[in-house]
Each structure stands twice: as C-alpha cells, then as structure tokens.
Scaffold this active site. Structure first.
Site, PDB file in Angstrom:
ATOM      1  N   ASN A  48      36.163  38.652 -37.745  1.00  0.00           N
ATOM      2  CA  ASN A  48      35.832  38.866 -36.335  1.00  0.00           C
ATOM      3  C   ASN A  48      35.756  40.348 -35.979  1.00  0.00           C
ATOM      4  O   ASN A  48      35.706  40.698 -34.805  1.00  0.00           O
ATOM      5  CB  ASN A  48      36.887  38.208 -35.444  1.00  0.00           C
ATOM      6  CG  ASN A  48      37.002  36.722 -35.723  1.00  0.00           C
ATOM      7  OD1 ASN A  48      36.000  36.041 -35.884  1.00  0.00           O
ATOM      8  ND2 ASN A  48      38.229  36.223 -35.787  1.00  0.00           N
ATOM      9  N   HIS A 138      40.267  27.197 -27.260  1.00  0.00           N
ATOM     10  CA  HIS A 138      41.053  27.661 -28.409  1.00  0.00           C
ATOM     11  C   HIS A 138      42.487  27.104 -28.386  1.00  0.00           C
ATOM     12  O   HIS A 138      43.057  26.868 -27.323  1.00  0.00           O
ATOM     13  CB  HIS A 138      41.095  29.191 -28.358  1.00  0.00           C
ATOM     14  CG  HIS A 138      41.708  29.848 -29.540  1.00  0.00           C
ATOM     15  ND1 HIS A 138      43.015  30.305 -29.549  1.00  0.00           N
ATOM     16  CD2 HIS A 138      41.206  30.136 -30.757  1.00  0.00           C
ATOM     17  CE1 HIS A 138      43.266  30.861 -30.718  1.00  0.00           C
ATOM     18  NE2 HIS A 138      42.189  30.772 -31.479  1.00  0.00           N
ATOM     19  N   GLU A 182      36.441  29.606 -22.288  1.00  0.00           N
ATOM     20  CA  GLU A 182      36.155  30.843 -23.012  1.00  0.00           C
ATOM     21  C   GLU A 182      34.778  31.315 -22.566  1.00  0.00           C
ATOM     22  O   GLU A 182      33.958  30.490 -22.154  1.00  0.00           O
ATOM     23  CB  GLU A 182      36.155  30.573 -24.532  1.00  0.00           C
ATOM     24  CG  GLU A 182      37.504  30.070 -25.014  1.00  0.00           C
ATOM     25  CD  GLU A 182      37.535  29.670 -26.498  1.00  0.00           C
ATOM     26  OE1 GLU A 182      36.712  30.186 -27.281  1.00  0.00           O
ATOM     27  OE2 GLU A 182      38.389  28.848 -26.859  1.00  0.00           O
ATOM     28  N   SER A 186      34.782  30.219 -29.822  1.00  0.00           N
ATOM     29  CA  SER A 186      35.129  30.854 -31.091  1.00  0.00           C
ATOM     30  C   SER A 186      34.498  30.189 -32.304  1.00  0.00           C
ATOM     31  O   SER A 186      34.151  30.866 -33.264  1.00  0.00           O
ATOM     32  CB  SER A 186      36.645  30.875 -31.245  1.00  0.00           C
ATOM     33  OG  SER A 186      37.183  29.566 -31.189  1.00  0.00           O
ATOM     34  N   ASP A 211      38.642  33.350 -21.133  1.00  0.00           N
ATOM     35  CA  ASP A 211      39.077  34.018 -22.372  1.00  0.00           C
ATOM     36  C   ASP A 211      37.861  34.679 -23.028  1.00  0.00           C
ATOM     37  O   ASP A 211      36.903  34.004 -23.409  1.00  0.00           O
ATOM     38  CB  ASP A 211      39.705  32.948 -23.294  1.00  0.00           C
ATOM     39  CG  ASP A 211      40.184  33.503 -24.634  1.00  0.00           C
ATOM     40  OD1 ASP A 211      39.628  34.510 -25.113  1.00  0.00           O
ATOM     41  OD2 ASP A 211      41.097  32.890 -25.226  1.00  0.00           O
ATOM     42  N   HIS A 214      35.967  36.625 -28.000  1.00  0.00           N
ATOM     43  CA  HIS A 214      34.811  36.860 -28.883  1.00  0.00           C
ATOM     44  C   HIS A 214      33.671  37.600 -28.204  1.00  0.00           C
ATOM     45  O   HIS A 214      32.639  37.857 -28.829  1.00  0.00           O
ATOM     46  CB  HIS A 214      34.328  35.543 -29.485  1.00  0.00           C
ATOM     47  CG  HIS A 214      35.362  34.942 -30.385  1.00  0.00           C
ATOM     48  ND1 HIS A 214      35.512  35.327 -31.702  1.00  0.00           N
ATOM     49  CD2 HIS A 214      36.345  34.064 -30.133  1.00  0.00           C
ATOM     50  CE1 HIS A 214      36.527  34.680 -32.232  1.00  0.00           C
ATOM     51  NE2 HIS A 214      37.058  33.903 -31.292  1.00  0.00           N
ATOM     52  N   LYS A 243      39.603  41.560 -32.281  1.00  0.00           N
ATOM     53  CA  LYS A 243      38.335  41.135 -32.894  1.00  0.00           C
ATOM     54  C   LYS A 243      37.334  42.278 -32.803  1.00  0.00           C
ATOM     55  O   LYS A 243      37.440  43.224 -33.577  1.00  0.00           O
ATOM     56  CB  LYS A 243      37.894  39.836 -32.256  1.00  0.00           C
ATOM     57  CG  LYS A 243      38.862  38.720 -32.710  1.00  0.00           C
ATOM     58  CD  LYS A 243      38.839  37.460 -31.932  1.00  0.00           C
ATOM     59  CE  LYS A 243      39.865  36.505 -32.555  1.00  0.00           C
ATOM     60  NZ  LYS A 243      40.265  35.432 -31.674  1.00  0.00           N
TER      61      LYS A 243
END
Ligand SMILES: *Cc1c(COP(=O)(O)O)cnc(C)c1O
Length: 396
Positions: A48, A138, A182, A186, A211, A214, A243
């Site tokens: 990541n 997640h 998110e 992810s 979130d 990523h 990440k």
C-alpha cells in the site's frame, strides 16, 4: 508446549483443509517498488506504499533527524508526557488540507477505528445511537462498531438506495444515527458516492464518518483524500499515514469541539503510548512533499487505467475498481493460490486475498500499483497475468 495446543492445532488444521491457512513470510523492501521475499527478488504489487514514500530520502532523513533530537520512543501517552511539541503544527497542517477546524493524530489506523467509534456513540453521551455500516467496511471499523455495542444495520456495499430505505424505516424515532464508510474500499478499489452520502446524512440528520486509508496521498485535491472536496460536510474524516504517506499512524479531521471531546474519551489515545518521534518526522516530511506530487498521482491513475483495460480485455473480473487498487477476482481459493505461485515464478508478487478478508467465493489477487513502478514493470504485470490466466482457464 501448552495444554491448549491441541485446541489451537485442530483450528489450524481446519484452516489448512479449507485452503485458508496463512503464514508469515520474510520480506525486505528494495527501491522502485521491489521486494526480496523468501530470498527472491520480486516486483511488489501487493504493497500500500502507493507513492513509494516509505523509501523516500526526505522521509528517511527527517525520521533520523527527529529520532536523534527526541529519541526512539515517546515514553507515555499524549495525555501524560508523550505530546511532543511538534503535534500542534502537524495537526494544524492536516486540518487545513482537509478543510476542517481541527485534527488529531493517533497510533494506528486500526487502533483509531477500534477505539474512536465506541467513544463517539457512548450511551451516556448519545442517547439511542444507531449505526449504519457499509457491508465491505474494513475489519477495524467493524471491530469498533462491535465494541460500541449499539444497534447496527449493514447496508449493501455502496448502495445509497438501500441505506436510504433503512434510514427512512427509522425516521421519526429518537435514534441518533451514524453512517460509516470508506472513501476508497481497501479490497475492491472502488469509491463511495460521497456526495450522495452527504445528502443523505443531511436529510436524515446523521453523523457521517469516512475512512480515507486508501485515498490519502493518492486522490483528491493535493492528494489529501476524497473528503477534501467537501470541506466541513463530513463530521469525521479518518485516514492513515501508513499507506500512501509511507510511514505509520492515523489522523482524524473534524470540528474543534469533537476533537476536544475525543481527547477525553478515546481509549486508544488515552491508554496507548504516543507515536515514536521518528515516525512523526516521517509524517512531517510526507506532508511537505505529498501535496506537490500531482504528476506522480496522474501517472499512477494512468497506469491503473491501462492495467484495468488490459485485464478486462482478457475477460478478467476487476470488480468496480476505479483506483490504484485492482482486484483480480477469481472466486476459488485454489485458483488464486495457483496464480499467485505462477506469478511469483515470473518475478511478480501478487498476494492472494481470501476469506474472511473478503466474502466467501470472492477470493482474489489484490494488485496495488505504486507511482514508483516503471512502464516495464506494468507491461510485465499485464502480460504475465493475461497469459497465465488464459493458460489456467484452458482445459488441461
Ligand atoms: C489499513 C486500513 C486501516 C488500518 O490502518 P493501519 O494504519 O494499517 O492500522 C483502517 N482502515 C482501512 C480502510 C484500511 O484499509
């Protein structure tokens, strides 16, 4: 030897029988998105570290500088003596980049989600809290939601119509509602419809928590995440430095009042030692350079589009990815393990992702591209994957 070994051995054996046993493997990172794994040099398509910053000279030198100056450990939690005199400046920069009043740095993304959520919905603070959570959230979000122990409804992945149905069903009640999602998922690399979620949150008076693990470093204005496009519209934006930002730790951006409340109530901040100074140095350096990396981000997006098109052209399933995360969904665990082993032989690291990380029947290789992969590496990934999968699908 422990008396309990028999118990855990049979659990392990059951995982092995189902093709779900996992093992730790030795790895040592190299430059340009490469890695030595079990002694073999591979191009790493499973990290990541999307901008290659974990190997960047400026992050390394500032981590060393702050370590020399302040030491290797912070010695205590931030509320005791661990609040290094650098936090205010770092948090000020994050808040500004995110378009929020305030920011707060925490130990890790997992720790943040697992301990923020119970604090947000404490029954002595929020009467009758109710949680709405995306089906593909997640593990750390799920952990936090479970620990919170309040009534929870799961909405179908990225399905705002389903979410609205659930919200409508509870309108008129005295519930205080919290939506968790998110911004970039992810394991699928698809994006939440933040605009629609903001509209729903406003219409139904919900708290919106996003979130950005990523997206941070990779997407949005100056690479500071997709939520930065909607300043002040999202109640709490969480993200990580682990990440795209190349080091470790987590941040949240929110209102001043909420930050002050969380400092008093988040167990992961109160009872866990503050990040080491060297890590804060790496974060400081990443914040210096990430906003200016638009060219790297544009290249990464172009490479990702090229890989997706090539995979789709070969009849492969990349789900709904629109980002640097490109799942190759094969479904069957054995097929995923075989392809991963065959890629390894061609110098490519693509780690298999199996249940429970993804749903049953959705096993995949999750490819993650980095801005430091050169054109030859991307070409090699495309040709190896398309050739090997054609061979795999051909009758023996
Ligand atoms: C990786 C991840 C986390 C955890 O962050 P760490 O800093 O690795 O602990 C949280 N949320 C999402 C969506 C993630 O992918």
């Amino acid at each position: 030897m422990s008396m309990f070994d028999k118990t855990y051995r049979s659990a392990l054996d059951a995982l092995t029988a189902r093709g779900l046993r996992r093992n730790l493997r030795d790895a040592a990172p190299l430059a340009k998105g490469q890695i030595v794994r079990d002694g073999r040099r591979l191009v790493n398509f499973s990290s990541n570290d999307y901008l290659g910053l974990a190997q960047h000279p400026l992050l390394k030198s500032r981590a060393i500088e702050w370590t020399e100056r302040y030491g290797t450990g912070s010695g205590a939690s931030r509320l005791v003596t661990g609040n290094l005199d650098r936090y205010a400046a770092l948090e000020g920069r994050i808040a500004r980049e995110k378009g929020c009043e305030a920011a707060l740095i925490l130990g890790s993304g997992y720790l943040a989600n697992a301990t923020l959520i119970p604090a947000l919905v404490r029954p002595d603070v929020v009467a009758n809290a109710r949680v709405y959570s995306d089906a593909l959230n997640h593990s750390s979000l799920i952990h936090g939601i479970k620990a919170a122990g309040v009534r929870t409804e799961i909405f179908r992945h990225n399905d705002v119509i389903h979410l609205e149905e659930l919200l409508r069903a509870s309108s008129g009640s005295s519930a205080h509602r919290f939506i968790f999602t998110e911004s970039v998922f992810s394991m699928d690399g698809d994006r939440a419809d933040l605009e629609a979620l903001i509209t729903l949150a406003e219409r139904y008076e919900c708290f919106l928590y996003v979130d950005e693990a990523h997206a941070t470093g990779v997407l949005g204005p100056r690479g500071m995440g997709l939520c930065a496009q909607f300043p002040g519209k999202i109640d709490l934006v969480m993200g990580t430095f682990s990440k795209g930002l190349g080091s470790y730790g987590a941040y949240i951006a929110c209102s001043e009042v909420l930050r002050d409340y969380l400092v008093n109530r988040v167990s992961g901040l109160i009872y866990s030692t503050a990040l080491p100074p060297g890590v804060l140095g790496a974060i400081d350096a990443a914040l210096d350079i990430v906003p200016g990396m638009n060219a790297e981000r544009a290249n990464l997006a172009k490479d990702a589009a090229r890989v997706r098109e090539a995979f789709k052209g070969a009849g492969l399933d990349c789900g709904l990815s629109t980002t640097q995360i490109i799942p190759l969904i094969l479904g069957d665990e054995a097929r995923v393990m075989n392809l991963s082993a065959a890629l390894d032989e061609q110098g490519i690291l693509g780690v298999p992702i199996r249940p429970p990380t993804v749903p049953q029947g959705a096993s995949r290789i999750r490819f993650a591209l980095s801005a430091v992969h050169d054109e030859a590496a991307i070409d090699h990934l495309i040709s190896a994957v398309t050739e090997l999968t054609v061979r795999q699908m051909a009758p023996a």
